[in-house]
Design an enzyme around this catalytic site. Structure first.
Site, PDB file in Angstrom:
ATOM      1  N   ASP A 424       0.870  -1.180   0.000  1.00  0.00           N
ATOM      2  CA  ASP A 424       0.000   0.000   0.000  1.00  0.00           C
ATOM      3  C   ASP A 424       0.907   1.231   0.000  1.00  0.00           C
ATOM      4  OD1 ASP A 424      -1.645   2.140   0.680  1.00  0.00           O
ATOM      5  OD2 ASP A 424      -2.880   0.958   2.064  1.00  0.00           O
ATOM      6  N   HIS A 425       0.900   1.928  -1.124  1.00  0.00           N
ATOM      7  CA  HIS A 425       1.851   3.036  -1.275  1.00  0.00           C
ATOM      8  C   HIS A 425       1.513   4.228  -0.370  1.00  0.00           C
ATOM      9  CE1 HIS A 425       5.198   4.942  -2.929  1.00  0.00           C
ATOM     10  NE2 HIS A 425       4.935   4.901  -4.205  1.00  0.00           N
ATOM     11  N   ARG A 426       0.317   4.232   0.229  1.00  0.00           N
ATOM     12  CA  ARG A 426       0.012   5.312   1.184  1.00  0.00           C
ATOM     13  C   ARG A 426       0.829   5.149   2.451  1.00  0.00           C
ATOM     14  NH1 ARG A 426      -6.243   4.265   1.781  1.00  0.00           N
ATOM     15  NH2 ARG A 426      -5.324   2.213   2.057  1.00  0.00           N
TER      16      ARG A 426
END
Ligand code: CAO
Length: 452
Positions: A424-426
Site C-alpha cells: 500500500d503506497h500510502r
C-alpha cells in the site's frame, strides 16, 4: 444596546487550540447558544456557542489562529439589556460543558442544541486572512437555510464536529453530501458512503469515463451455462475489489538465491522423514517474513480508516493464501515469529488441509498482519498479488528456477526464487519496499541471518 466581547470559554485545558471553523460573519445576527465557531485540539473538537443574542460587529480571530481560554473571539452588539453578562473566567462554561466536559469529546455530541443550531455553508475550514470581512463559512439556521435561494440552500451543511473532522480527513466536501439524519443532518455513514461512491465512479472524471457494465446475453453467440458463484468466491471477490479500488498498489519484484536453502531443506526433510514432518518452501517463507516484519514494523501495520494514524501491531500473524476447490481462502498462522520452522510447517499444512476441507473456524481466518501467496508449486515467473486489507503488504512467490549466475569468473547454476511484494503506497514508500524485499533476499540467501 451594548457591546460585548465573546471570549474562549473554559475548554478543559490551558493548552492552545486551533480555530478550525468560524460559523458567523460580520453583520450576522446570532441567537444565544448559536454555534459561533469550532475549536480543535489534538484530542477533541469543541463547538463554541454564543453566550448572548446579538449582531456580530467584528471577528477577532481567523481560521488557523491558536487561542486559549479567555482570548477574545468576536464582538457582539447585544439588544438584551441586562443580558447574561460574560465573565472571562466563568462565562458560558455551562453552555460549552453542559454540566461536564462531554462536548469536548471527539465523538459526535448527542446534544439537542447542536442539532438545532448548525446549518453552515461550505464545509472544510479554509484559511481566512480577512477576519473582519465577510466570512465564507457563514452560519444560517435551518429555517434560514430553507428560506435561501435554491443554489445557496443547496450548499448549506448540517453536521456535527466529528463528522466535519472525518470529512476533512477524507477530503470530502460536506456541501456535496446528502445527510440522512434528522432534518438532513449529515452522519458518519453519509460521509463514508459518499467517499465510497466517488471511488467507484472515479473514472468518470477522466476523459475516458468508466462505462457502467451492461447485461450481455452471451447465449446470442453460442451455448452457455450459468453457474452460481460459491459463497467463498463471492466473499473473496468483494474483499479483493475493495482492496483493489481503495489501496494504491505497487509491486516490487526481486529474486532470492535459494540454492543453499534448498540443499538444507532437502537434507532436513530426509532427517525429519521418520517424524513425518515435511519442511516446505512455504514454511521457510513464513519464517523469514516474520523476521523481516519484526525488522520493518511498518509492513506489519494497518492504516486507520480516518487516514490519520498507522496502527503498528506487536504481534505477527501471517495469512497464507490457499487454493481450494471453493475458491481462495486465507487462514492465519498466528505468532509466526515465536514458532520454529517445524512448528510452522506442521501448522501451515494443517491450515491448508482444513481450508480445502472447509473445516476452518472463522477465527482462524482473522487477525492477519501480512500475507503470503505462493504459486511456486504451480508455476510462473512473477505476478501482482492484491494486498489483503486491512494489511498493507503481501508477498507473492513464483516458481524457483535454476539460472546462470555470474560469480565474477564463471557462470554458475543457482536456484533463484522470484518474489513479488505488493504494498500500500500510502503507508510504504518505494525505497522501504525495495529494502524489505532485499532483506527477504538476504535472509533466504543465508539462513544464518535469521538468527541475528
Ligand atoms: N518453487 C519451486 N517449487 C516449489 C515452490 C517454488 N516457489 N513452492 C513449492 N514448490 C514445490 C514444492 O516443493 C512441492 O514439491 P515437492 O512435493 O516435490 O516438495 C510442490 O511444489 C507443491 O508445493 P505446494 O505449493 O503444494 O506446497 P507449499 O507448501 O509450497 O504451498 C500452499 C502450500 C497452501 C501455499 C499451496 O498449496 C497453495 O494453495 N498455493 C496457491 C496459493 C494461491 O492460490 N495464491 C493465489 C492467491 S491470489 O493472489
Amino acid at each position: 444596546m451594548a457591546k460585548e466581547v465573546v471570549k474562549v470559554p473554559d475548554i478543559g485545558s490551558t493548552d492552545p487550540v486551533d480555530v478550525i471553523e468560524i460559523s458567523v460573519a460580520r453583520g450576522d445576527t446570532v441567537a444565544r447558544e448559536d454555534i459561533i465557531l469550532i475549536l480543535e485540539s489534538d484530542k477533541a473538537t469543541v463547538e463554541v456557542p454564543s453566550p448572548l443574542a446579538g449582531s456580530v460587529q467584528q471577528l477577532l480571530v481567523a481560521v488557523g489562529d491558536r487561542v486559549r481560554e479567555g482570548d477574545p473571539l468576536l464582538e457582539l452588539e447585544t439588544g438584551e439589556t441586562g443580558a447574561r453578562k460574560q465573565d472571562s473566567d466563568s462565562a458560558n462554561i455551562d453552555d460549552v460543558r453542559g454540566g461536564d466536559v462531554a462536548k469536548l469529546s471527539s465523538e459526535e455530541p448527542d446534544h439537542a442544541k447542536t442539532d438545532e443550531v448548525i446549518a453552515r455553508k461550505t464545509a472544510p475550514a479554509a484559511p481566512n486572512n480577512n477576519p473582519t470581512g465577510d466570512d465564507p463559512q457563514k452560519a444560517v439556521s435551518p429555517a434560514a437555510a430553507a428560506a435561501m435561494p435554491d443554489q445557496q440552500a443547496a450548499t448549506a451543511v448540517y453536521a456535527g464536529p466529528a463528522v466535519r473532522k472525518l470529512a476533512r480527513s477524507l477530503g470530502v466536501d460536506l456541501a456535496a453530501v446528502k445527510g440522512t439524519g434528522l432534518r438532513g443532518r449529515i452522519q458518519h455513514e453519509d460521509v463514508h458512503e459518499w467517499a465510497r461512491q466517488r471511488l467507484q465512479t472515479a473514472g468518470t472524471a477522466t476523459s475516458f469515463p468508466a462505462a457502467s457494465l451492461p447485461q450481455i446475453d452471451f447465449s446470442k453467440y453460442g451455448e452457455i451455462e450459468s453457474v452460481e458463484l460459491s459463497r467463498i468466491r463471492k466473499v473473496s471477490a468483494a474483499n479483493l475489489h475493495r482492496s483493489w479500488i481503495t489501496i494504491p498498489h505497487v509491486t516490487q519484484h526481486d529474486e532470492a538465491d535459494i540454492t543453499d536453502l534448498e540443499l538444507f531443506r532437502k537434507a532436513e526433510n530426509r532427517r525429519l522423514e521418520a517424524r513425518d514432518i515435511k519442511l516446505t518452501m512455504l514454511a521457510f517463507l513464513v519464517k523469514v517474513c516474520a523476521v523481516a516484519l519484526r525488522d520493518f514494523p511498518d509492513f506489519n501495520s494497518s492504516l486507520d480508516v480516518d487516514g490519520e494514524r498507522l496502527i503498528l501491531k506487536k504481534y505477527i500473524h501471517i495469512g497464507i493464501a490457499v487454493d481450494t476447490p471453493g475458491g481462495l481462502v486465507v487462514p492465519v498462522l498466528q505468532n509466526a515469529d515465536r514458532k520454529s520452522l517445524t512448528e510452522i510447517a506442521a501448522e501451515a499444512a494443517d491450515l491448508a488441509e482444513r481450508a480445502r476441507e472447509r473445516k476452518l473456524k472463522p477465527a482462524e481466518m482473522q487477525g492477519g498482519t501480512f500475507s503470503i501467496s505462493s504459486l511456486g508449486g504451480i508455476g510462473g515467473t512473477a505476478f501482482t498479488p492484491v494486498v489483503n486489507w486491512p494489511e498493507v503488504a503481501i508477498l507473492g512467490v513464483s516458481r524457483a528456477r535454476t539460472m546462470p549466475h555470474w560469480d565474477g569468473n564463471n557462470f554458475v547454476p543457482r536456484l533463484m526464487l522470484p518474489l513479488s511484494l505488493s504494498y500500500d503506497h500510502r503507508v510504504i514508500d518505494g525505497a522501504a519496499a525495495a529494502r524489505f524485499a532485499s532483506h527477504l533476499v538476504t535472509l533466504l540467501g543465508d539462513l544464518r541471518r535469521v538468527l541475528v
